[in-house]
Design a protein around this motif. Sequence first.
Motif, PDB file in Angstrom:
ATOM      1  N   UNK A  77       0.809  -1.216   0.000  1.00 13.24           N
ATOM      2  CA  UNK A  77       0.000   0.000   0.000  1.00 13.24           C
ATOM      3  C   UNK A  77       0.845   1.270   0.000  1.00 13.24           C
ATOM      4  N   UNK A  78       2.140   1.122  -0.116  1.00 19.38           N
ATOM      5  CA  UNK A  78       3.010   2.292  -0.128  1.00 19.38           C
ATOM      6  C   UNK A  78       3.736   2.472   1.190  1.00 19.38           C
ATOM      7  N   UNK A  79       4.432   3.597   1.293  1.00 17.78           N
ATOM      8  CA  UNK A  79       5.215   3.908   2.486  1.00 17.78           C
ATOM      9  C   UNK A  79       4.789   5.251   3.052  1.00 17.78           C
ATOM     10  N   UNK A  80       4.664   5.309   4.355  1.00 24.84           N
ATOM     11  CA  UNK A  80       4.312   6.556   5.017  1.00 24.84           C
ATOM     12  C   UNK A  80       5.456   7.557   4.897  1.00 24.84           C
ATOM     13  N   UNK A  81       5.155   8.732   4.371  1.00 21.41           N
ATOM     14  CA  UNK A  81       6.182   9.758   4.211  1.00 21.41           C
ATOM     15  C   UNK A  81       6.659  10.294   5.551  1.00 21.41           C
ATOM     16  N   UNK A  82       5.779  10.284   6.527  1.00 22.46           N
ATOM     17  CA  UNK A  82       6.107  10.873   7.823  1.00 22.46           C
ATOM     18  C   UNK A  82       6.706   9.850   8.777  1.00 22.46           C
ATOM     19  N   UNK A  83       6.120   8.651   8.842  1.00 26.94           N
ATOM     20  CA  UNK A  83       6.560   7.644   9.799  1.00 26.94           C
ATOM     21  C   UNK A  83       7.652   6.733   9.248  1.00 26.94           C
ATOM     22  N   UNK A  84       7.904   6.801   7.932  1.00 27.81           N
ATOM     23  CA  UNK A  84       8.918   5.957   7.298  1.00 27.81           C
ATOM     24  C   UNK A  84       8.641   4.474   7.544  1.00 27.81           C
ATOM     25  N   UNK A  85       7.381   4.106   7.496  1.00 22.78           N
ATOM     26  CA  UNK A  85       6.969   2.713   7.689  1.00 22.78           C
ATOM     27  C   UNK A  85       5.975   2.361   6.598  1.00 22.78           C
ATOM     28  N   UNK A  86       5.889   1.085   6.282  1.00 30.97           N
ATOM     29  CA  UNK A  86       4.948   0.664   5.245  1.00 30.97           C
ATOM     30  C   UNK A  86       3.513   0.850   5.733  1.00 30.97           C
ATOM     31  N   UNK A  87       2.658   1.269   4.813  1.00 32.98           N
ATOM     32  CA  UNK A  87       1.251   1.475   5.161  1.00 32.98           C
ATOM     33  C   UNK A  87       0.602   0.154   5.545  1.00 32.98           C
ATOM     34  N   UNK A  88       1.025  -0.922   4.902  1.00 28.30           N
ATOM     35  CA  UNK A  88       0.465  -2.243   5.219  1.00 28.30           C
ATOM     36  C   UNK A  88       0.720  -2.613   6.673  1.00 28.30           C
ATOM     37  N   UNK A  89       1.929  -2.299   7.164  1.00 29.63           N
ATOM     38  CA  UNK A  89       2.240  -2.611   8.562  1.00 29.63           C
ATOM     39  C   UNK A  89       1.443  -1.730   9.514  1.00 29.63           C
TER      40      UNK A  89
END
Length: 313
Positions: A77-89
């Motif tokens: 689902x992509x990567x969070x720009x702010x949290x630097x974590x995968x959206x899936x996680x």
Amino acid sequence: MLAFLTRRLLQVVPTLVLVSMLIFGLQQLLPGDPALIMAGEERDPQVLEEIRQQYRLNEPIPVQYFYWIKGVLSGNLGESMRLKASVSSLVAEKLPVTLQLAAMAIVVALGVGIPAGIVSAVKKDTAWDYGANIFALWGISTPNFWLGILMIFLFSVTLGWLPASGYVRLGEDWRASLATTVMPAFVLGNAIAAILMRHTRSAMLQAMGADYVRTARAKGLYERRVVLKHALRNALTPVITLGALEFGTLLSGAVLTEQIFTIPGFGKLIVDAVFNRDYAVVQGVVLVTATTYIVLNLLADVAYVLVNPRLRA
């Protein structure tokens, strides 16, 4: 039954495609530039360019959509720009929290709303009917945030029975987990129970006046059997629809209730993502929510057929 399920599944696929296009397209209308937010106050032009290249923000919107939907189909689902974590996680972390809260709330709503609606319809124009209608009016009119604060003051501050806020995962300590979620679940289930009660009462009154109910009574069947087997089964169709929609609403995140009780669910995740222009998180959470709604509607259609035999034809 198999043909019915096949038709419904074939309708789900184009619906999901259209929903994904709407989610991605409407996301682009949000004001602000995520690259500027990520770059910080200095906003070095070189850093901005690297961010835009990394997240393909310089690409045309159709190209960005293609890469996004390609990742979605592969489970990314992509990567969070702010949290630097995968959206899936992030979704996998927050969804069980909201799922537990929503399940407890819908149990409260079904356990209170449907029996109250049945009793109100069967005991029409009696004290039971008036009491159920007063309960429904109170449930619909009471704001969730006010009821939540009131319950914290009563059960946490005054009586000390339950924790005022926080969340414990079900796998860590199920007793503590239930203790931290029982109040917010009741707050959320209270309003839904009132709505379910009104719809159940209306559907039951219509069913109780139908010819098949009069025929069942004329055959000498017990009143309980007439009410529960004949009237209730035919009155459940609108209740199932409403229950599925309300459960989907709960899964999308009860923002105010989660904020009051400090529960780290979908509500807080989506609010933080919107304020921080975290496009990937917003798109991922909304897509999961929309997919949940579609699946719940599919399950509701299946439940119609199981509950009402006339629809099997």
